[in-house]
Design an enzyme around this catalytic site. Structure first.
Site, PDB file in Angstrom:
ATOM      1  N   GLY A   1      -2.753   4.165   7.210  1.00  9.08           N
ATOM      2  CA  GLY A   1      -1.139   4.087   7.320  1.00  9.08           C
ATOM      3  C   GLY A   1      -0.668   5.715   6.292  1.00  9.08           C
ATOM      4  N   HIS A   2      -0.725   5.380   5.016  1.00 11.42           N
ATOM      5  CA  HIS A   2      -1.166   6.288   4.086  1.00 11.42           C
ATOM      6  C   HIS A   2      -1.764   7.673   4.488  1.00 11.42           C
ATOM      7  CE1 HIS A   2      -0.482   2.002   1.982  1.00 11.42           C
ATOM      8  NE2 HIS A   2       0.655   3.087   1.176  1.00 11.42           N
TER       9      HIS A   2
ATOM     10  N   SER B   1      -0.699  -2.395   3.537  1.00 11.77           N
ATOM     11  CA  SER B   1      -0.877  -3.159   2.320  1.00 11.77           C
ATOM     12  C   SER B   1      -0.979  -4.543   2.623  1.00 11.77           C
ATOM     13  CB  SER B   1      -1.135  -2.896   0.866  1.00 11.77           C
ATOM     14  OG  SER B   1      -1.214  -0.540   0.436  1.00 11.77           O
TER      15      SER B   1
HETATM   16  P1  AMP Z   1       3.699   1.413   0.720  1.00 14.94           P
HETATM   17  O1  AMP Z   1       2.778   1.871  -0.670  1.00 14.94           O
HETATM   18  O2  AMP Z   1       3.544   0.443   1.293  1.00 14.94           O
HETATM   19  O3  AMP Z   1       4.895   1.562  -0.307  1.00 14.94           O
HETATM   20  O4  AMP Z   1       3.717   2.507   1.586  1.00 14.94           O
HETATM   21  C1  AMP Z   1       4.314   3.763   1.406  1.00 14.94           C
HETATM   22  C2  AMP Z   1       4.324   5.247   2.516  1.00 14.94           C
HETATM   23  O5  AMP Z   1       3.133   4.711   2.928  1.00 14.94           O
HETATM   24  C3  AMP Z   1       6.088   4.448   3.329  1.00 14.94           C
HETATM   25  O6  AMP Z   1       6.682   5.736   3.804  1.00 14.94           O
HETATM   26  C4  AMP Z   1       4.878   3.515   4.484  1.00 14.94           C
HETATM   27  O7  AMP Z   1       6.513   3.992   5.014  1.00 14.94           O
HETATM   28  C5  AMP Z   1       4.382   4.373   4.828  1.00 14.94           C
HETATM   29  N1  AMP Z   1       3.245   3.478   5.477  1.00 14.94           N
HETATM   30  C6  AMP Z   1       3.289   2.321   5.162  1.00 14.94           C
HETATM   31  N2  AMP Z   1       2.325   1.809   6.294  1.00 14.94           N
HETATM   32  C7  AMP Z   1       2.224   2.644   7.300  1.00 14.94           C
HETATM   33  C8  AMP Z   1       1.589   2.594   8.440  1.00 14.94           C
HETATM   34  N3  AMP Z   1       0.872   1.625   9.520  1.00 14.94           N
HETATM   35  N4  AMP Z   1       1.763   3.876   9.619  1.00 14.94           N
HETATM   36  C9  AMP Z   1       2.436   5.033   9.134  1.00 14.94           C
HETATM   37  N5  AMP Z   1       2.862   5.286   7.454  1.00 14.94           N
HETATM   38  C10 AMP Z   1       2.877   4.114   6.842  1.00 14.94           C
END
Ligand code: AMP
Length: 289
Positions: free
Chosen positions: A36-37, A186
């Protein structure tokens, strides 16, 4: 790739890059990077001269009984992924660096937070908005990339950018899923083997809800009830919420649902033994006009 830990150093390099006319794309994360990231990073790489990734597990957005200490971290692996994705600067500040001075102000989110995760995690989006505002001041990007996996967060950041007239383009990136439909996260590492097998049912529940509305079901509570029963039966996990709203306003929909063309979000949060997972779908509703 340069790793930068100090705010002042980050501001200095960004100033220099911008003086030479470079366009800056920024991807804020809490690390433990997954595909995703990586999709956000690829979008940023394809559309900017310079890509900045931040990794910061922000204590301000975690409640007292949430998983701040246990949140998965692996900076060496993240560094490698970031390098492979063509990141130019990895901003990796400590908690002390980000919050070294006692706070005199905090951003308080007024709209779009009385529902979904905002309702169940009091103060969470104040913490998100505050850290994102700080990161925006440090990195001063032209474009910032956020995932629709966190659709309420996207709505809140959209409001932040508007309210404070920030010269930043918000780029929304579709949710990236495993082959079986589970949204990449994560926190998926918290799932045990049997929970991992059942977790794709969450996305199936969202699709079920969307299909019911498409088939003409007008009673919102019937759609939610059907989804809650499906999740309980298929996963045994505890449903924190299943909600259906207009998007991006996150306003209530009338039930029976009105005729017209507008965007709908169906969102859910579910608790397995160690993992609290969220997921959503946003789609265009078009009936009766
Ligand atoms: P986090 O590290 O969980 O705070 O996520 C960082 C960024 O990655 C945020 O903008 C999330 O929305 C995005 N993100 C996390 N998981 C996904 C995913 N499965 N698909 C797309 N973007 C994601």
């Amino acid at each position: 790739m340069k790793i930068i830990e100090k705010i002042i150093d980050m501001q200095d390099v960004m100033k220099i890059e911008k003086e030479t006319g470079k366009k800056i794309g920024f991807v804020p994360t809490m690390g433990f990077l997954h595909e995703g990231h990586q999709t956000l990073l690829k979008e940023a790489r394809d559309n900017n001269d310079i890509v900045v990734l931040s990794i910061f597990v922000n204590p301000l957005q975690f409640g007292p009984n949430e998983d701040f200490d246990a949140y998965p971290r692996d900076i060496l692996r993240d560094e490698q992924i970031a390098k492979n994705m063509g990141v130019d600067y990895l901003f990796y500040p400590s908690v002390d660096e980000m919050y070294k001075d006692e706070k005199t102000t905090i951003i308080k989110v007024e709209k779009r937070v009385d529902v979904l995760c905002g309702k169940h995690r009091p103060g969470h989006f104040d913490g998100v908005a505050t850290v994102v505002m700080k990161l925006f001041q440090i990195v001063t990007p032209h474009k910032a990339y956020f995932g629709m996996k966190d659709a309420q967060q996207v709505a809140v950041i959209d409001g932040l950018i508007n309210d404070y007239h920030l010269p930043i383009e918000l780029v929304r990136v579709e949710t990236v899923r495993e082959e079986d439909g589970l949204a990449k996260s994560s926190r998926n590492v918290y799932l045990n083997e049997s929970e991992r097998e059942k977790a794709p049912k969450l996305f199936q529940a969202l699709c079920l809800g969307r299909d019911k509305l498409a088939d003409g079901e007008k009673a919102i509570h019937e759609v939610k009830k059907g989804m809650e029963e499906f999740i309980a039966l298929q996963t045994g996990a505890k449903v924190e919420y299943v909600e259906i709203y207009a998007y991006p306003t996150l306003e209530e929909l009338t039930s029976p649902i009105r005729e017209g063309k507008f965007n709908i979000i169906i969102a859910l949060a579910v608790k397995f033994s160690k993992a609290r997972l969220i997921d959503n779908i946003v789609f265009s509703y078009n009936k009766g006009e």
